[in-house]
Design a protein around this motif. Structure first.
Motif, PDB file in Angstrom:
ATOM      1  N   UNK A 162      18.350  12.248   6.878  1.00 12.24           N
ATOM      2  CA  UNK A 162      17.247  13.028   7.447  1.00 12.24           C
ATOM      3  C   UNK A 162      15.999  12.156   7.552  1.00 12.24           C
ATOM      4  N   UNK A 163      15.447  11.993   8.765  1.00 12.46           N
ATOM      5  CA  UNK A 163      14.115  11.379   8.835  1.00 12.46           C
ATOM      6  C   UNK A 163      13.139  12.316   8.111  1.00 12.46           C
ATOM      7  N   UNK A 164      12.487  11.814   7.080  1.00 10.59           N
ATOM      8  CA  UNK A 164      11.728  12.700   6.190  1.00 10.59           C
ATOM      9  C   UNK A 164      10.339  12.127   5.958  1.00 10.59           C
ATOM     10  N   UNK A 165       9.358  12.956   6.079  1.00  7.60           N
ATOM     11  CA  UNK A 165       7.959  12.543   5.928  1.00  7.60           C
ATOM     12  C   UNK A 165       7.574  12.607   4.450  1.00  7.60           C
ATOM     13  N   UNK A 166       7.254  11.463   3.891  1.00  6.45           N
ATOM     14  CA  UNK A 166       6.964  11.438   2.461  1.00  6.45           C
ATOM     15  C   UNK A 166       6.071  10.257   2.127  1.00  6.45           C
ATOM     16  N   UNK A 167       5.459  10.303   0.962  1.00  8.10           N
ATOM     17  CA  UNK A 167       4.613   9.207   0.485  1.00  8.10           C
ATOM     18  C   UNK A 167       5.492   8.136  -0.148  1.00  8.10           C
ATOM     19  N   UNK A 168       5.363   6.905   0.334  1.00  7.84           N
ATOM     20  CA  UNK A 168       6.139   5.792  -0.192  1.00  7.84           C
ATOM     21  C   UNK A 168       5.255   4.553  -0.241  1.00  7.84           C
ATOM     22  N   UNK A 169       5.757   3.515  -0.923  1.00  9.23           N
ATOM     23  CA  UNK A 169       5.066   2.226  -0.955  1.00  9.23           C
ATOM     24  C   UNK A 169       5.595   1.356   0.181  1.00  9.23           C
TER      25      UNK A 169
ATOM     26  N   UNK B 135       8.731  16.810  17.015  1.00 10.24           N
ATOM     27  CA  UNK B 135       8.711  17.180  15.594  1.00 10.24           C
ATOM     28  C   UNK B 135       8.391  15.918  14.805  1.00 10.24           C
ATOM     29  N   UNK B 136       7.125  15.537  14.687  1.00 12.05           N
ATOM     30  CA  UNK B 136       6.789  14.221  14.112  1.00 12.05           C
ATOM     31  C   UNK B 136       7.205  14.052  12.661  1.00 12.05           C
ATOM     32  N   UNK B 137       7.428  15.164  11.942  1.00 11.10           N
ATOM     33  CA  UNK B 137       7.827  15.045  10.534  1.00 11.10           C
ATOM     34  C   UNK B 137       9.309  14.865  10.333  1.00 11.10           C
TER      35      UNK B 137
ATOM     36  N   UNK C 132       0.842  -1.192   0.000  1.00 11.83           N
ATOM     37  CA  UNK C 132       0.000   0.000   0.000  1.00 11.83           C
ATOM     38  C   UNK C 132       0.877   1.243   0.000  1.00 11.83           C
ATOM     39  N   UNK C 133       0.253   2.378  -0.319  1.00 12.62           N
ATOM     40  CA  UNK C 133       0.961   3.654  -0.311  1.00 12.62           C
ATOM     41  C   UNK C 133       0.591   4.388   0.970  1.00 12.62           C
ATOM     42  N   UNK C 134       1.614   4.973   1.633  1.00 12.46           N
ATOM     43  CA  UNK C 134       1.352   5.611   2.920  1.00 12.46           C
ATOM     44  C   UNK C 134       2.343   6.745   3.132  1.00 12.46           C
ATOM     45  N   UNK C 135       1.943   7.677   3.993  1.00  9.48           N
ATOM     46  CA  UNK C 135       2.838   8.778   4.358  1.00  9.48           C
ATOM     47  C   UNK C 135       3.462   8.428   5.707  1.00  9.48           C
ATOM     48  N   UNK C 136       4.777   8.226   5.692  1.00  8.26           N
ATOM     49  CA  UNK C 136       5.506   7.861   6.909  1.00  8.26           C
ATOM     50  C   UNK C 136       6.908   8.459   6.826  1.00  8.26           C
ATOM     51  N   UNK C 137       7.615   8.360   7.932  1.00 10.43           N
ATOM     52  CA  UNK C 137       9.017   8.782   7.933  1.00 10.43           C
ATOM     53  C   UNK C 137       9.890   7.707   7.292  1.00 10.43           C
ATOM     54  N   UNK C 138      10.882   8.164   6.530  1.00  9.59           N
ATOM     55  CA  UNK C 138      11.860   7.252   5.941  1.00  9.59           C
ATOM     56  C   UNK C 138      13.258   7.798   6.218  1.00  9.59           C
TER      57      UNK C 138
ATOM     58  N   UNK D 285      -2.195  13.199  15.857  1.00  8.25           N
ATOM     59  CA  UNK D 285      -1.852  13.840  14.584  1.00  8.25           C
ATOM     60  C   UNK D 285      -1.834  12.787  13.472  1.00  8.25           C
ATOM     61  N   UNK D 286      -2.592  13.004  12.432  1.00  8.98           N
ATOM     62  CA  UNK D 286      -2.544  12.113  11.276  1.00  8.98           C
ATOM     63  C   UNK D 286      -1.262  12.398  10.503  1.00  8.98           C
ATOM     64  N   UNK D 287      -0.608  11.364   9.954  1.00 12.06           N
ATOM     65  CA  UNK D 287       0.622  11.612   9.189  1.00 12.06           C
ATOM     66  C   UNK D 287       0.453  12.672   8.105  1.00 12.06           C
ATOM     67  N   UNK D 288      -0.711  12.708   7.480  1.00 10.54           N
ATOM     68  CA  UNK D 288      -0.935  13.693   6.422  1.00 10.54           C
ATOM     69  C   UNK D 288      -0.903  15.124   6.955  1.00 10.54           C
ATOM     70  N   UNK D 289      -1.155  15.298   8.252  1.00  7.80           N
ATOM     71  CA  UNK D 289      -1.183  16.632   8.847  1.00  7.80           C
ATOM     72  C   UNK D 289       0.135  17.009   9.514  1.00  7.80           C
ATOM     73  N   UNK D 290       1.097  16.079   9.554  1.00  7.46           N
ATOM     74  CA  UNK D 290       2.379  16.395  10.186  1.00  7.46           C
ATOM     75  C   UNK D 290       3.188  17.328   9.298  1.00  7.46           C
ATOM     76  N   UNK D 291       3.922  18.228   9.916  1.00  7.87           N
ATOM     77  CA  UNK D 291       4.628  19.274   9.195  1.00  7.87           C
ATOM     78  C   UNK D 291       5.989  18.793   8.705  1.00  7.87           C
ATOM     79  N   UNK D 292       6.269  19.042   7.436  1.00  9.91           N
ATOM     80  CA  UNK D 292       7.549  18.697   6.817  1.00  9.91           C
ATOM     81  C   UNK D 292       8.217  19.994   6.382  1.00  9.91           C
ATOM     82  N   UNK D 293       9.297  20.372   7.040  1.00  8.65           N
ATOM     83  CA  UNK D 293       9.931  21.673   6.819  1.00  8.65           C
ATOM     84  C   UNK D 293      11.127  21.630   5.875  1.00  8.65           C
TER      85      UNK D 293
END
Length: 910
Positions: A387-394, A281-283, A169-175, A297-305
């Protein structure tokens, strides 16, 4: 009958010749359609790689097993190939382009991929050539590559099946994000380094009207990454921390951004650490991501700076001040980074809490931050901080796929050797996280997913199938990402055999018999093969998993280019030969323990090969050639019966060691049998048989037995030292259609006289003990000494009567008298239950020898006591350099042994 050997053994002269012969004649996989299968697959090395010492160990162990099973008549298949190594290969090609002032983005994706294929065709075979130099008997006729058309189709099928089953599945998480390579990377590609850093303390002001119990209107937080405060979304405190209970649910107002963020209760905050309050800093932090989810906080709402280059970008609420936008997270080589500017602005506005340090004189000095040594993740290829980075991945639902492998190991369906690794396996598998399988690269298996204008995804094997799902009018765009190489390499045990097609090869050789792997890829590769095996074929990928250790530098430290202690296996092969390096690896591999590199040991095994070479030359000089029988020849002479019995025992012990994957035990068995029993004793025992005037019948029998015994050595040693054994095999007789590589494993089928073997064992023990006693007392090895035995045992009486000449020649005892010894100084030597008294009057100066031994004993006792005291001192063991501690232990062992030897020598003198 024989082809005379050269006087000296030269590995280089025979290695290339024999490897070419084996490969060109298809001997790595002889036609054995009706034979029992035995299958292993090599951990596919990166196509960009070259042979390192870890490869040498891993592939030597595999080759030993495959050659052993081939000799036992099995249809032995060793699958070989290389991994396309997405990141590594793309980097190699891009570096070459940079040297020509060119870059990837000057081309279309398809054009760049074709350039990678061009590189692979020209330069991608380095490691396969090097594996041949090591002697690896792989089935090169079926060499695989993870980007081959068939393999790629299998990879896409697995992705589509997983998607259709709801397991991908596709999800927004830290990588783990590598800003230099601009891609997500796996944990295995992250190296943690401890570097000098700082620890800053800041004030986060509470919202108006709120104070802590002590009256403060702010919460103190500390961080090593101040730039991330621009994307803070909460402050966490422990639920049981009385200092903050009154403000849980309240808010702080972030400096610089003015963002109003909640104070949340979470056990992640440690009341004993610092102020007990933690910025969240969840993002941009893996722990904070989990805290953020627990806080709602939903991952989609976490801030990525940060953007993909780790430069500051605006977040969803638009509150990051413009002066920070575009700054690198902390780089200072071009402009001040975001980290430096954040600290500067917080200090200017009074939100920085200075660190107070004391000088050597006791004076207090104020600093902006506390210096700290910080464990920091770096990309092993990009070389920059991850960098732990919040992004959409499989993501793959690894938790679900891990269930059957866990069950299999618990039930014993899959055996892990050594068993001690099971605990680690269960700990990781039972706590497994979703597996990020997408990578932002151009080289690799492109994800089979297409998106329409509304973002709907259609997963299919082909674009035509995706279009059919979306409808004719839908405009589709393919996902830009490729799959993690561990995703595709997990299919190695079965996709290499033709899966998903139902091939004869797959039917016969899956599941594989064994996997040999370094423990460091237990989870990245081994566990994932288990997941894919059960998911795609419904059964285990192999019966047994053997995990070996690492090869370390001589001092036990990990090898690294930065330390300059990396060992090149090809250099060792050039110097000592492939056989010597292989034997070293086997002899040192003790079920998962790390191996310390030791060139002297490699040199020692080169000497072992030379010993065997010279022993074969001795055989040839006495008319001893190839055997014509698998079973042991008939034998009447005691020495011949003895060597037949020794062969039988060695074969049995060797089979047991190989069944248990005790490579060190197997290597040491064949080493000691060859050097000690055959070369040092048997050849010495049979020399009189070839003397002038000796019985022709005895000589004929001995030639047959010696030739047979040498053949058994060559067969048993072949898996460990394939080159020299094949050369000697060919020179011992004319058998071009029966090469050693496909010969038959020993089957002595012999019974021997216990009286005969006991007699030879007795002579060997007596000779060994006499030689040791002479050495201890400084008596020349060749000196002949009189000996007396008053009450000989049955075996002693028989042997003295029948083999006095052998005792005189080997033990140098003459005359040997049955009766009481004369009075006077003497030494005692035993053999079994028999005690021999050897008079020393006139042989040595007894008093002088006692004085010499006593002085040496005193020195060794003193040194042993001193070293024991040093080693029992915890300060020395913990603080001294490892090599100093190791030397002290070695010296202590030496002097302790000397004390025992010298004490025994004095006792001999009475």
């Amino acid at each position: 009958m024989t082809n005379t050997l050269d006087t000296t053994f030269d590995p280089a002269a025979i290695e290339a010749k024999w490897y070419k012969h084996w490969e060109e004649n298809g001997l790595f996989r002889p036609e054995r359609p009706d034979a029992e299968p035995f299958t292993i697959v090599n951990p596919p090395p990166n196509v960009t790689g070259s042979l390192h010492i870890g490869h040498a160990l891993d592939n030597t162990l595999q080759d030993i097993v495959i050659r052993y099973e081939r000799l036992r008549g099995k249809d032995a298949l060793w699958v070989v190939g290389t991994d396309h190594a997405g990141i590594a290969t793309q980097m190699v090609v891009e570096r070459q382009m940079e040297e020509r002032q060119d870059k990837r983005t000057n081309y279309t994706r398809e054009e760049f991929v074709e350039k990678v294929w061009d590189w692979k065709r020209e330069s991608g075979g380095t490691i396969t050539t090097q594996l041949r130099r090591l002697g690896c008997s792989m089935d090169w006729s079926r060499e695989q590559f993870t980007m081959d058309e068939h393999f790629s189709s299998a990879v896409l099928k697995v992705f589509v099946d997983l998607y259709n089953d709801g397991l991908i599945y596709r999800d927004k998480r830290l990588v783990n994000w590598d800003p230099k390579l601009r891609t997500a990377i796996s944990d295995l590609e992250v190296e943690t380094q401890t570097i000098a850093g700082s620890f800053w303390h800041f004030k986060y002001p509470l919202e108006a009207g709120v104070t802590l119990a002590d009256g403060r209107d702010y919460i103190e937080v500390a961080t090593t990454r101040p730039e991330t405060m621009l994307a803070d979304m909460a402050v966490a405190v422990h639920p049981d921390d009385d200092r903050y209970k009154s403000v849980v649910g309240k808010h702080v107002v972030l400096p610089l951004t003015g963002r109003r963020i909640p104070i949340v209760a979470d056990e992640h905050a440690d009341p004993e650490l610092g102020s007990g309050a933690v910025k969240i800093t969840p993002g941009h932090d893996f722990n904070d991501f989990d805290v953020g989810k627990r806080a709602g906080f939903a991952p989609a709402d976490m801030l990525n700076m940060l953007d993909a280059d780790a430069n500051v970008c605006q977040v969803a609420d638009g509150l990051i001040p413009e002066e920070f936008l575009g700054l690198h997270r902390f780089r200072r080589d071009v402009v001040d980074g975001a980290r430096e500017l954040v600290v500067q602005r917080l200090k200017e506005q009074g939100f920085l809490i200075p660190h107070i340090a004391k000088t050597k004189k006791g004076e207090e000095v104020e600093h902006d931050a506390e210096p700290r040594q910080i464990a920091t993740p770096f990309g092993d290829r990009g070389g920059v901080v991850i960098e732990p980075w919040l992004t959409d991945q499989w993501y793959v639902n690894a938790e679900e796929l891990a269930k059957k492998p866990i069950e299999a190991v618990k039930s014993g369906e899959v055996e892990i050797v050594p068993k001690s690794w099971e605990k680690t396996f269960f700990n990781w598998m039972e706590n497994i996280q979703p597996w990020c399988v997408s990578r932002q690269l151009w080289w690799g298996h492109r994800i089979p997913a297409w998106y329409d204008e509304n973002g709907e995804v259609y997963v299919a094997m082909t674009e035509e199938e995706a279009q059919a799902k979306a409808g004719d009018g839908a405009a589709l765009k393919r996902d830009e990402d490729v799959l993690d190489t561990w995703f595709s390499s997990g299919l190695w045990p079965f996709a290499t055999l033709g899966w998903p097609d139902k091939t004869e090869l797959l039917d016969k050789h899956y599941p594989n018999s064994l996997l040999i792997s370094g423990f460091d890829i237990l989870f990245f590769w081994d566990a994932r093969m288990m997941m894919w095996g059960y998911y795609n074929l419904g059964e285990k990928p192999w019966d047994k998993l053997y995990l070996h250790g690492l090869v370390r530098a001589a001092d036990g430290s990990k090898m690294s280019k930065s330390k300059g202690n990396v060992v090149d296996p090809l250099g060792l092969i050039d110097q000592y030969g492939a056989d010597a390096l292989r034997f070293f690896m086997a002899a040192m591999e003790s079920q998962g323990r790390d191996i310390k590199m030791d060139d002297k040991r490699v040199e020692g095994y080169r000497n072992f090969a030379t010993k065997l070479w010279n022993a074969t030359r001795f055989c040839q000089s006495n008319g001893i050639g190839a055997s014509e029988t698998l079973a042991a020849p008939e034998a009447k002479l005691a020495a011949n019966q003895w060597i037949i019995g020794e062969v039988s025992q060695t074969v049995e012990a060797l089979d047991k060691a190989m069944a248990e994957l005790r490579f060190d035990a197997a290597a040491n068995l064949i080493y000691h049998f060859t050097w000690d029993r055959f070369c040092d004793w048997y050849l010495e025992l049979i020399k009189p048989v070839f003397a002038e005037g000796a019985s022709e019948a005895a000589a004929a029998e001995t030639r047959a037995v010696a030739g047979w015994a040498l053949d058994q050595i060559l067969v048993m040693l072949h898996p460990f030292m394939p080159f020299i054994t094949e050369e000697l095999w060919s020179k011992q007789g004319d058998r071009p259609h029966y090469p050693l590589i496909t010969a038959k494993w020993p089957e002595p089928q012999a019974s021997v006289s216990k009286d005969a073997t006991d007699a030879i064992d007795w002579v060997i023990e007596l000779t060994s003990n006499v030689r040791s006693a002479k050495n201890e007392l400084g008596i020349a090895p060749g000196a002949k000494l009189a000996a007396f035995v008053s009450s000989p045992s049955d075996v002693a009486s028989r042997t003295i009567e029948r083999s006095a000449a052998a005792i005189e020649r080997l033990a140098r005892l003459t005359p040997l008298t049955v009766g009481e010894s004369p009075a006077g100084p003497a030494m005692q030597v035993t053999a079994g239950s028999d005690v021999f008294v050897i008079p020393l009057e006139g042989v040595i100066d007894i008093d002088a020898e006692k004085t010499r031994l006593s002085k040496a004993l005193e020195v060794s006792q003193k040194e042993a006591r001193s070293l024991e005291g040093r080693l029992s001192n915890a300060n020395f063991v913990e603080r001294a350099k490892p090599e100093a501690v190791e030397k002290a232990r070695a010296d202590h062992a030496h002097h302790t042994a000397e004390v025992e030897r010298l004490t025994a020598a004095l006792a001999r003198l009475g």
